[in-house]
Scaffold this motif. Sequence first.
Motif, short mmCIF file in Angstrom:
data_model
loop_
_atom_site.label_atom_id
_atom_site.label_comp_id
_atom_site.label_asym_id
_atom_site.label_seq_id
_atom_site.Cartn_x
_atom_site.Cartn_y
_atom_site.Cartn_z
N SER A 1 -32.99 16.85 0.72
CA SER A 1 -33.31 17.94 -0.20
C SER A 1 -34.56 17.64 -1.04
N ALA A 2 -35.09 16.42 -0.90
CA ALA A 2 -36.26 15.99 -1.67
C ALA A 2 -36.04 16.20 -3.17
N THR A 3 -34.85 15.81 -3.63
CA THR A 3 -34.52 15.93 -5.04
C THR A 3 -33.81 14.67 -5.51
N GLU A 4 -33.77 14.51 -6.82
CA GLU A 4 -32.98 13.44 -7.42
C GLU A 4 -31.60 13.98 -7.77
N TYR A 5 -30.63 13.10 -7.79
CA TYR A 5 -29.29 13.43 -8.26
C TYR A 5 -28.77 12.23 -9.02
N LEU A 6 -27.68 12.41 -9.73
CA LEU A 6 -27.06 11.30 -10.43
C LEU A 6 -25.91 10.78 -9.58
N HIS A 7 -25.99 9.50 -9.22
CA HIS A 7 -24.92 8.88 -8.45
C HIS A 7 -23.93 8.24 -9.41
N MET A 8 -22.69 8.71 -9.40
CA MET A 8 -21.63 8.09 -10.20
C MET A 8 -21.05 6.96 -9.35
N ASP A 9 -21.38 5.74 -9.71
CA ASP A 9 -20.95 4.60 -8.92
C ASP A 9 -19.49 4.27 -9.17
N CYS A 10 -19.08 4.29 -10.41
CA CYS A 10 -17.70 3.94 -10.76
C CYS A 10 -17.14 4.92 -11.77
N LEU A 11 -15.88 5.21 -11.63
CA LEU A 11 -15.10 5.89 -12.66
C LEU A 11 -13.72 5.26 -12.57
N TYR A 12 -13.31 4.60 -13.63
CA TYR A 12 -12.03 3.89 -13.61
C TYR A 12 -11.34 4.00 -14.96
N LEU A 13 -10.06 4.25 -14.90
CA LEU A 13 -9.18 4.24 -16.07
C LEU A 13 -8.02 3.31 -15.80
N THR A 14 -7.58 2.59 -16.82
CA THR A 14 -6.40 1.75 -16.64
C THR A 14 -5.23 2.62 -16.22
N GLU A 15 -4.28 2.02 -15.53
CA GLU A 15 -3.13 2.79 -15.03
C GLU A 15 -2.43 3.55 -16.16
N HIS A 16 -2.26 2.91 -17.31
CA HIS A 16 -1.59 3.53 -18.45
C HIS A 16 -2.38 4.71 -19.01
N SER A 17 -3.69 4.72 -18.80
CA SER A 17 -4.55 5.74 -19.39
C SER A 17 -4.76 6.96 -18.50
N ARG A 18 -4.30 6.90 -17.27
CA ARG A 18 -4.49 8.03 -16.36
C ARG A 18 -3.55 9.17 -16.71
N GLY A 19 -4.02 10.39 -16.47
CA GLY A 19 -3.20 11.57 -16.69
C GLY A 19 -3.16 12.05 -18.13
N HIS A 20 -4.04 11.53 -18.98
CA HIS A 20 -4.05 11.91 -20.39
C HIS A 20 -5.34 12.62 -20.81
N GLY A 21 -6.12 13.06 -19.84
CA GLY A 21 -7.34 13.81 -20.15
C GLY A 21 -8.59 12.97 -20.31
N LEU A 22 -8.51 11.66 -20.09
CA LEU A 22 -9.70 10.82 -20.23
C LEU A 22 -10.66 10.97 -19.07
N GLY A 23 -10.13 11.18 -17.87
CA GLY A 23 -10.99 11.37 -16.69
C GLY A 23 -11.94 12.55 -16.87
N PRO A 24 -11.41 13.73 -17.24
CA PRO A 24 -12.33 14.85 -17.47
C PRO A 24 -13.34 14.57 -18.58
N LEU A 25 -12.94 13.82 -19.61
CA LEU A 25 -13.91 13.47 -20.66
C LEU A 25 -15.05 12.62 -20.10
N LEU A 26 -14.72 11.65 -19.26
CA LEU A 26 -15.76 10.81 -18.66
C LEU A 26 -16.65 11.63 -17.74
N VAL A 27 -16.06 12.51 -16.93
CA VAL A 27 -16.88 13.34 -16.03
C VAL A 27 -17.77 14.28 -16.83
N THR A 28 -17.26 14.85 -17.91
CA THR A 28 -18.09 15.70 -18.76
C THR A 28 -19.27 14.91 -19.31
N ALA A 29 -19.03 13.67 -19.72
CA ALA A 29 -20.12 12.82 -20.23
C ALA A 29 -21.13 12.52 -19.13
N ILE A 30 -20.67 12.30 -17.91
CA ILE A 30 -21.57 12.07 -16.77
C ILE A 30 -22.41 13.32 -16.52
#
Length: 153
Positions: free
Chosen positions: A79-108
């Motif tokens: 496409s001859a364009t730049e994009y942002l590569h998200m290399d890692c997204l990780y939450l501790t097992e206890h922290s999953r399912g509490h809305g932190l993932g969407p917060l991190l993706v929004t920040a990305i």
Amino acid sequence: MTDALVRHARPEDLDRVAALAAEHAAYEKAAPPPPDLAARLHRLLFETTAPRLRCLVAELPDTTLAGYATCAPELSTWSATEYLHMDCLYLTEHSRGHGLGPLLVTAIRTEARALGLTEIQWQTPTWNEGAIRFYDRLGATPKPKLRYSLPTD
């Protein structure tokens, strides 16, 4: 955990980010990161005038870091364009399912927009059904490919 804060990592966060990266590698059944990962991340994030790598952390109200996401601008020849590569997204097992993932993706996404980029790309193991369901709920579109690695030595 909706009171969590997503922010850019600071130098004092890097030992915890390295520990989270080690958990992440174990979760994905990958080789552990090098023992000096925190120092390597410090060089990439803070010891250059134009850092390529960005690291965001999810901080709980008690200041515990519950997860992280890293990203870097990349190029697409087709496409001859730049994009942002998200290399890692990780939450501790206890922290999953509490809305932190969407917060991190929004920040990305915010990071991508700040860089003038219109797309984010990433990958996840085909067996990681929880991540696949999460990304599908976000409205992301999968692009099946195999990822290869080849040492230069």
